[in-house]
Write a protein that holds these residues in place. Sequence first.
Motif, short mmCIF file in Angstrom:
data_model
loop_
_atom_site.label_atom_id
_atom_site.label_comp_id
_atom_site.label_asym_id
_atom_site.label_seq_id
_atom_site.Cartn_x
_atom_site.Cartn_y
_atom_site.Cartn_z
N LYS A 558 0.83 -1.21 0.00
CA LYS A 558 0.00 0.00 0.00
C LYS A 558 0.87 1.27 0.00
O LYS A 558 0.56 2.26 -0.67
CB LYS A 558 -0.94 -0.03 1.20
CG LYS A 558 -2.05 -1.05 1.06
CD LYS A 558 -3.07 -0.93 2.17
CE LYS A 558 -4.17 -1.98 2.03
NZ LYS A 558 -5.04 -1.74 0.89
N ARG A 559 1.96 1.23 0.75
CA ARG A 559 2.87 2.37 0.75
C ARG A 559 3.50 2.58 -0.64
O ARG A 559 3.65 3.70 -1.12
CB ARG A 559 3.96 2.16 1.80
CG ARG A 559 3.50 2.52 3.21
CD ARG A 559 4.70 2.60 4.15
NE ARG A 559 5.36 1.30 4.31
CZ ARG A 559 5.03 0.40 5.21
NH1 ARG A 559 4.03 0.65 6.07
NH2 ARG A 559 5.68 -0.75 5.30
N HIS A 560 3.86 1.47 -1.28
CA HIS A 560 4.45 1.55 -2.61
C HIS A 560 3.46 2.14 -3.61
O HIS A 560 3.83 2.95 -4.48
CB HIS A 560 4.90 0.16 -3.07
CG HIS A 560 5.18 0.08 -4.54
ND1 HIS A 560 6.34 0.59 -5.14
CD2 HIS A 560 4.41 -0.43 -5.57
CE1 HIS A 560 6.28 0.40 -6.46
NE2 HIS A 560 5.12 -0.25 -6.73
N GLU A 561 2.18 1.73 -3.56
CA GLU A 561 1.18 2.20 -4.53
C GLU A 561 0.99 3.72 -4.47
O GLU A 561 0.61 4.34 -5.46
CB GLU A 561 -0.16 1.48 -4.27
CG GLU A 561 -0.14 0.02 -4.73
CD GLU A 561 -1.42 -0.71 -4.39
OE1 GLU A 561 -2.13 -0.28 -3.45
OE2 GLU A 561 -1.72 -1.75 -5.03
N ARG A 562 1.26 4.30 -3.30
CA ARG A 562 1.12 5.76 -3.20
C ARG A 562 2.19 6.49 -4.01
O ARG A 562 2.00 7.65 -4.39
CB ARG A 562 1.23 6.17 -1.73
CG ARG A 562 0.05 5.72 -0.88
CD ARG A 562 0.12 6.32 0.51
NE ARG A 562 -0.73 5.57 1.43
CZ ARG A 562 -0.30 4.91 2.49
NH1 ARG A 562 0.98 4.94 2.81
NH2 ARG A 562 -1.13 4.24 3.24
N THR A 563 3.30 5.82 -4.32
CA THR A 563 4.32 6.45 -5.17
C THR A 563 3.82 6.60 -6.59
O THR A 563 4.29 7.48 -7.34
CB THR A 563 5.61 5.62 -5.16
OG1 THR A 563 5.36 4.32 -5.73
CG2 THR A 563 6.16 5.47 -3.76
N HIS A 564 2.90 5.75 -6.99
CA HIS A 564 2.29 5.86 -8.33
C HIS A 564 1.17 6.91 -8.33
O HIS A 564 1.03 7.67 -9.28
CB HIS A 564 1.72 4.51 -8.77
CG HIS A 564 2.77 3.47 -9.01
ND1 HIS A 564 3.73 3.55 -10.01
CD2 HIS A 564 3.01 2.30 -8.36
CE1 HIS A 564 4.51 2.48 -9.98
NE2 HIS A 564 4.08 1.70 -8.96
N THR A 565 0.39 6.96 -7.29
CA THR A 565 -0.78 7.86 -7.27
C THR A 565 -0.44 9.25 -6.74
O THR A 565 -1.21 10.18 -6.94
CB THR A 565 -1.88 7.26 -6.37
OG1 THR A 565 -1.37 7.13 -5.03
CG2 THR A 565 -2.31 5.89 -6.88
N GLY A 566 0.69 9.36 -6.06
CA GLY A 566 1.05 10.65 -5.46
C GLY A 566 0.26 10.96 -4.20
O GLY A 566 0.32 12.09 -3.68
N GLU A 567 -0.47 9.98 -3.71
CA GLU A 567 -1.27 10.18 -2.52
C GLU A 567 -0.36 10.32 -1.30
O GLU A 567 0.64 9.63 -1.18
CB GLU A 567 -2.20 8.96 -2.33
CG GLU A 567 -3.10 9.07 -1.12
CD GLU A 567 -3.92 7.80 -0.89
OE1 GLU A 567 -4.66 7.75 0.12
OE2 GLU A 567 -3.82 6.85 -1.72
N LYS A 568 -0.71 11.24 -0.43
CA LYS A 568 0.05 11.47 0.79
C LYS A 568 -0.85 11.14 1.98
O LYS A 568 -1.85 11.81 2.20
CB LYS A 568 0.52 12.90 0.88
CG LYS A 568 1.56 13.25 -0.20
CD LYS A 568 2.02 14.69 -0.07
CE LYS A 568 3.07 15.01 -1.15
NZ LYS A 568 3.55 16.40 -1.05
N PRO A 569 -0.50 10.10 2.73
CA PRO A 569 -1.38 9.65 3.81
C PRO A 569 -1.42 10.67 4.95
O PRO A 569 -0.47 11.38 5.17
CB PRO A 569 -0.71 8.36 4.27
CG PRO A 569 0.71 8.48 3.85
CD PRO A 569 0.75 9.31 2.62
#
Length: 569
Positions: A558-569
Motif C-alpha cells: 500500500k505504501r508503494h502504490e502511493r508512489t504511483h498515485t502521489g497520494e500522501k497519507p
Amino acid sequence: MSSLNYSPLAKEEGVCWTEKESLGLNIIVKEEDDEIPVDGEEEPFGEDDIVKEEEEPFGVKEEEEAIAIKEEEDVLGVKEEETEDEETDDEETEYEKNEDLNNTRERPDTEEPEPETSKPARPHHCSLCGKSFSQLMNLKRHERTHIGDKPHHCSHCGKSFTRLEHQKKHERTHTGEKPFHCSQCGNNFTRLGSLNEHKRIHTGEKPFHCSLCGKNFTWLASLNEHKKIHTGEKPFHCSQCGKNFARLWNLKEHERIHTGEKIYKCSQCGKSFTWLGDLKRHKRTHTGEKPYHCSHCGKRFSQLVNLKEHNKLHTEEKPYHCSLCEQSFKRLGHLKRHERTHIGDKPHHCSQCGKTFTRLEHQKEHERTHTEEKPFQCSQCGKNFTRLEHKKEHERTHTGEKPFHCSQCGKNFTRLGSLNEHKKIHTGEKPFYCSLCGKNFTRLWNLKTHKRMHTGEKAYHCTQCGKSFRWLWNLKEHERIHTGEKIYQCSQCGKSFTWLGDLKRHERTHTGDKPHQCFHCGKSFTEHLKRHERTHTGERPFHCSLCRKSFSELGNLKRHERTHTGEKP
C-alpha cells in the motif's frame, strides 16, 4: 320318635316333606318343628330353615346382580333395562339349582340309601313358554319378561324397573350414596358387586378364564370382550357409515365424529372436547402435570405419546421406512414430510410472497421474516426467538444441559442436530454431494456454502452500505462497523472488541500465550506467524498492479502504490 302321618302331598309353603319308598309304597313323612331327633340321626330341618334357604337365593344375590349390572353399564355401556330379562333368566336358573339342593335332604346315618330320589315338584308353570318354577313369586318375576311389566319407578326421574333392587341401585345415582366401603384403600362404591370386583385389584384374583387361549381376567365383562378377538364378532354398527365395532362405547365415541358432539368440557377455561382422553391431556396444560417419566434421562412428559417418541432417541429405533429411498425415521410425521420431497408436494403457501413449503411450521417460520415477529422469549435473559426450538437450544446455554449422547465416544451435545452431525465422524458418511465438482460434504450447510464458490452468489446484503456477503456471519460482523457494537469483552480488564478474533489476541497479552510456532526456527508468536515465515521462504504474495513489483507484507504494498498515485497519507 317322630310320629308318622300318612297323607296326600301338602302345599309347598307349609312344611318340608321327605319321601321314602318302602316295600313298593310311597311313605310320606311329615316332620314338625318341635320334634326331638333320635340319637344317631341328624336334626331335621324346620320350616324356618327351609324358607330361609329358599328365600336367600332368590331374594338377595346382590353381589351377582351388582356385578352383572356393572359389567353391562360401566364396561359394555349397555343400558340396564335392555339386559334385565337376561339377568332374570340367569338368576331363575340359579334359584332352580338352589331349590333342587334344598329339596334334597340328608338322611340319618342309620338309614339305608334310597335306590332313587324323586325330583321335587314345580307346580307353577309359565303359560307363555312352559317353564316351571317351585315358587309362585319366581313365576311372577319371570312373567314380567314376557309382558314388559316394570312396576318399580324411580322417584327422581321416573325410570321404570322390573325389580325393586334395581330401582334402589339406580336411585343411588341421584343421591350419590356409596354405602359399600373398601377396607384396604378407602374407596366407596354404589353397589356391593362393584366393591367385590374392586377387591380383586388388591388380591390379584382373576377368576374368569378364556377356554381358547388360557388367559385370565379380573372381570367377566373383560373376558367377554376378549372372546370377540377369537370370534371376530363386531355386533355394534354405525347407522351413518356402516362401520362395525366390538364394543358399544367404541360405537358411541365414533358417532360423535358424525354429530360433532363435544360432551367433555374443561372446568377452567370452558373448552370442549369430543373425547375424554383429550380433555385429560388438555387439563395438564393448566396443572403443569407431567406424569410420564423417561427411565433413561429422567425427562418428564405430559403425554404418553411424547414419552414414546422421546424413548426412540435412546434406543435409536427408526420404525418408519420410506418405500422410495429406504431412508428410516423415528416418527411417522417425519416420514410423511420426507415423502413430499419425492413427489415435490409443497401444500403450504406464504401469504406475503407466495413461496411454498412442504411443512406448515416452515411456512409460519418463514412468514415471521416478513412480520419480524419473535414470539419465543428466554426466561433467563429475555432474548426473543422466531422458533421455539431455537429458544430451547438457547436456554441450554444457561442450564448447561446436554441431553443428546453419542453412544460410541460418550460425547454429549446440546442439540440433536449436532449429535447427528457428530455421528458422521464415526461413520465417515458424507451424504451431501456437489453436482458441479463432485465434492462431498458431511453437512448440508457446508454444501450450500461451497456452491456459492461456483455461482459467486452473495445472498446477504448490508442495508446500510449495500455491500454483499456469501455468509450470514460475515454480514453480521460487517454490520458492527456501522453500529459500533462491541459484543466481546475481556473478563480480566473489561476492554471490549468488535471481533472475537481481536478479543482472543488481546487475552494473550494477559496470559503470555504464544500458540503459533515457526516450523523453521522454532520461534513462537502471539500472531503474525505467516508474516514471519515469509522471511524464511522469501515469498512475496502482494503484487503491484502497475509495475508488477512484489512485497512480503500488505502494508508495504500500500505504501508503494502511493508512489504511483502521489497520494500522501
